[in-house]
Design an enzyme around this catalytic site. Structure first.
Site: not given
Length: 740
Positions: A553-554, A560, A605, A626, A692
């Site tokens: 994931r980023h 977040n 991101r 995402e 994502h």
């Protein structure tokens, strides 16, 4: 936003009691828009707002909220008021661009907005006065608007705000960049550096990980039904009597009306020719229309009756797969609604490997698919200590025993299909025409058979496969002498080669020298329809070349931290540390793999997370974005639960199929990820995928062969790298946790 606001000619609100009543009755959440306008405003003074809890929670001018410029003379700030704080106490102030100058607070009492209605003097409501040091007074016209709006409109406003007023920081980065320098310095400070030994960061993989390479592939196939239906324990093989099955006579060549023999692509056999007044019926595989004669017309019409008896005849899928399945149900012959892929080939040609990969792919697409391995049936019934003589074509006892277990496996597969199963992968040598005729006779009127023949002429690959067979197959588990096992298997292979008959009947796919990934050839005959077409396309792009695929994931984003879903925010401070650690990891892990590539989504991101990685091509994929949260984009789950309780409960009940309003479901994500899977299969070099959570859940489920229903619940934590090693032995997984 909304309607129902009444104004005086001077711009103020009136009818306070009526306005408050209408707001209370309208339902929804209170949305407030504050605007200030001044055509003579000094350019170095920026309008701000400060005040009570719903705004900034402090009367400290240093924490005041800046208003956004709407036009050359107009500034605006809008916000949603929490239901328990619908009384707003605030004031306007002007802050200089340069911090060393004092703020200027508006003259007069605080402004009080209760339930969307401004209290106090009407003139004060429409004007804001600021007294400068030189006694000059700046006058701003004030517009205050309050409305009750639905959660859908609130989410849409949030998304528009994110997209339009907060432009992306990566708009200048091209979709494809090769050896691009990072935007920021490649820092290797103590906060971002890694230890030289990457094994230090390895963490245990989940118990349901993708380590299929540690298990003999045939053992993962279906168990004979008789082991459970007759109460036979899995600890011992079933007896002959327990596994009895009626075997069609393989010596009788099958020539039923449902089978068409065509020895060259694009030609028709005599079986396909019909009387001219009846038209020409060509068996075109799954998805082909079934022409039926209308009782009241001389023309043909389509039989659109769906088979309601099959309780599981539709795949768990969306998009193209669902559309194709509907077409197959409505237009295809009944037997074509169930597809049997029958493997054909000599031992050590990669049949089981191909069967496992194809099973995994079709399951991931949503088709109910099972793998039936005849060798597993043989070992359960006749034991694992059969010598090479058992496999001689001139051994009648051995031939009868092998045909018997093949018929048993086929009978199990057809029975499963009649209960709703969609695609069966029948894994055996099936190297003689008589065996294949037996299988077609059993399948007549029940399922459509496509033969999949694997041919390999590369002696190096064959030798490698033979050695793996000796090391992994239960047939040689009790043989301590590797050379003795090798000699026995070589003799078995020679017995098969003497009697081998290549496929030239029915519908078939031939894979010739495809294992290396360096070319090869695929021949298809009498293949059509969506699903057979997808199978061919998948097989064209598969190979055995070992290579790692890194999924991550980023780095942590600001959304977040806020707990908001979707959006396109930049990285948090922690996320920026991870992007540097990831760059160090990739540099160390792939230092000898200069043909590797970096794939990201188009959201900033992921692009920012990849930015410090140098020396590898970077490709942005829209398909890796995402899951689209639709009107819920930018909201927290608590906000969805509070403002959209029905949507929250629907998602909670079935996260796999739940589709966000104006957004996507997990099944939608799987459909758009199919090109990504095909390209990952085709690639021969390592790939780093930075994406994502929902997307990586779907990708990981493919490699780990996890059921669709588990996808929304797969754990894919931040700042963790999942390494998938693909190769001839299957799929293996390793996880690295770079940060807590």
């Amino acid at each position: 936003m909304g309607t129902g606001t009444s104004r005086n000619a001077d711009g103020g609100l009136h009818g306070g009691e009526e306005r408050e009543e209408s707001l209370d009755q309208a339902g929804g959440q209170l949305y407030v828009s504050l605007k200030m306008e001044n055509y003579k405003k000094k350019g170095d003074l920026i309008p701000h707002i400060y005040g009570s809890v719903p705004l900034v929670g402090s009367w400290d001018s240093t924490k005041a909220l800046s208003m956004e410029r709407e036009s050359a003379s107009m500034w605006e700030l809008s916000f949603v008021v929490p239901p328990n704080h619908e009384t707003l106490d605030f004031k306007f102030l002007l802050k200089p661009k340069h911090g060393y100058m004092p703020c200027i607070v508006e003259e007069g009492p605080n402004r009080l907005l209760t339930g969307g209605t401004l209290q106090g003097d009407a003139r004060h409501a429409r004007l804001a006065l600021f007294k400068l040091d030189n006694e000059e007074v700046l006058e701003y016209q004030v517009f205050i608007k309050a409305d009750r709006v639905s959660p859908f409109d609130l989410a849409a406003s949030w998304r528009a705000y994110q997209d339009n007023l907060r432009p992306s920081t990566v708009r200048g980065i091209p979709d494809v960049s090769i050896n691009a320098a990072p935007e920021t310095g490649h820092e290797n400070g103590s906060s971002a550096s890694l230890e030289l030994d990457l094994e230090h960061y390895v963490v245990p993989a989940p118990s349901t990980s993708a380590n299929s390479g540690l298990v003999y592939a045939a053992n993962l196939a279906e168990n004979p039904r008789s082991l459970t239906s007759s109460g036979v324990s899995g600890d011992r093989p079933a007896t002959i009597k327990e596994m009895e099955v009626i075997i069609p006579d393989p010596s009788k060549v099958y020539s039923g009306s449902g089978m068409v023999e065509s020895k060259s692509v694009g030609t028709f056999s005599p079986l396909q020719k019909q009387d001219s007044h009846r038209g020409l019926f060509v068996d075109r595989g799954v998805g082909s229309p079934r022409l039926v004669k209308s009782s009241s017309s001389s023309t043909f019409s389509f039989d659109l009756k769906l088979d309601s008896k099959n309780k599981n005849s539709m795949p768990a899928a969306a998009g193209a797969v669902a559309a194709a399945a509907v077409a197959d149900q409505m237009l295809g012959p009944k037997e074509d609604r169930h597809l049997a892929i029958v493997l054909v080939g000599l031992p050590a040609r990669g049949k089981t490997f191909t069967a496992v990969k194809l099973t995994r792919y079709l399951r991931w697409l949503g088709h109910d698919t099972k793998h039936f391995n005849v060798g597993k049936y043989r070992r359960l019934k006749h034991g694992t200590n059969q010598s090479a003589d058992f496999f001689r074509a001139d051994n009648p006892e051995g031939m009868e025993a092998r045909n018997e277990v093949a018929a048993l496996a086929m009978d199990d597969m057809i029975a499963w299909m009649q209960e709703g199963g969609q695609v069966g992968i029948f894994d055996a040598t099936n190297s003689s025409r008589s065996r294949r005729n037996m299988l077609m006779k059993m399948a007549e009127g029940r399922c459509k058979i496509i033969f999949l023949e694997t041919i390999c002429n590369d002696e190096r690959i064959i030798e490698r496969n033979i050695r793996l067979k000796i090391q992994q197959s239960p047939d040689y588990a009790e043989e301590p002498d590797f050379e003795a096992g090798l000699q026995d298997f070589t003799t078995r292979l020679a017995n098969y080669e003497k009697a081998y008959e290549p496929v030239d009947e029915g519908s078939y796919i031939k894979m010739i020298d495809m294992a290396s990934g360096h070319g090869g050839q695929i021949q298809v005959n009498n293949i059509s329809g969506y699903l057979p077409g997808r199978i061919v396309f998948f097989l064209v792009n598969t190979h055995l070349t070992p290579r790692p695929i890194l999924l991550t994931r980023h780095g942590e984003s600001r959304d977040n931290v806020r707990g908001r879903i979707g959006g396109d925010s930049v990285l948090s401070d922690t996320g920026e540390i991870y992007m540097k650690k990831l760059a160090n990891f990739v540099e160390k892990r792939l230092k000898s793999e200069r043909t590797a590539s970096i794939w990201t989504s188009t959201l900033q991101r992921t692009i920012l997370t990849a930015s410090p990685i140098v020396g590898f091509p970077k490709i942005q994929w829209r398909a890796l974005d995402e899951i689209n949260a639709g009107v819920c984009d930018g909201m927290t789950y608590e906000e969805i639960k509070k403002n959209m309780p029905e949507e929250y409960e629907s998602r909670k009940k079935d996260k796999l199929r739940y589709r966000y309003p104006r957004g996507e479901s997990y099944l939608d994500v799987i459909q758009r990820l199919e090109p990504v899977i095909i390209e990952l299969e085709r690639q021969r070099a390592p790939v780093v995928v930075i994406s994502h959570q929902a997307v990586l859940r779907a990708l990981y489920a493919y490699f780990a062969d996890r059921p669709l229903k588990e996808i929304p619940h797969i754990e894919v934590p931040l700042h963790t790298i999942i390494e998938i090693q693909m190769g001839v032995t299957g799929v293996q997984e390793k996880r690295y946790k770079l940060m807590d």
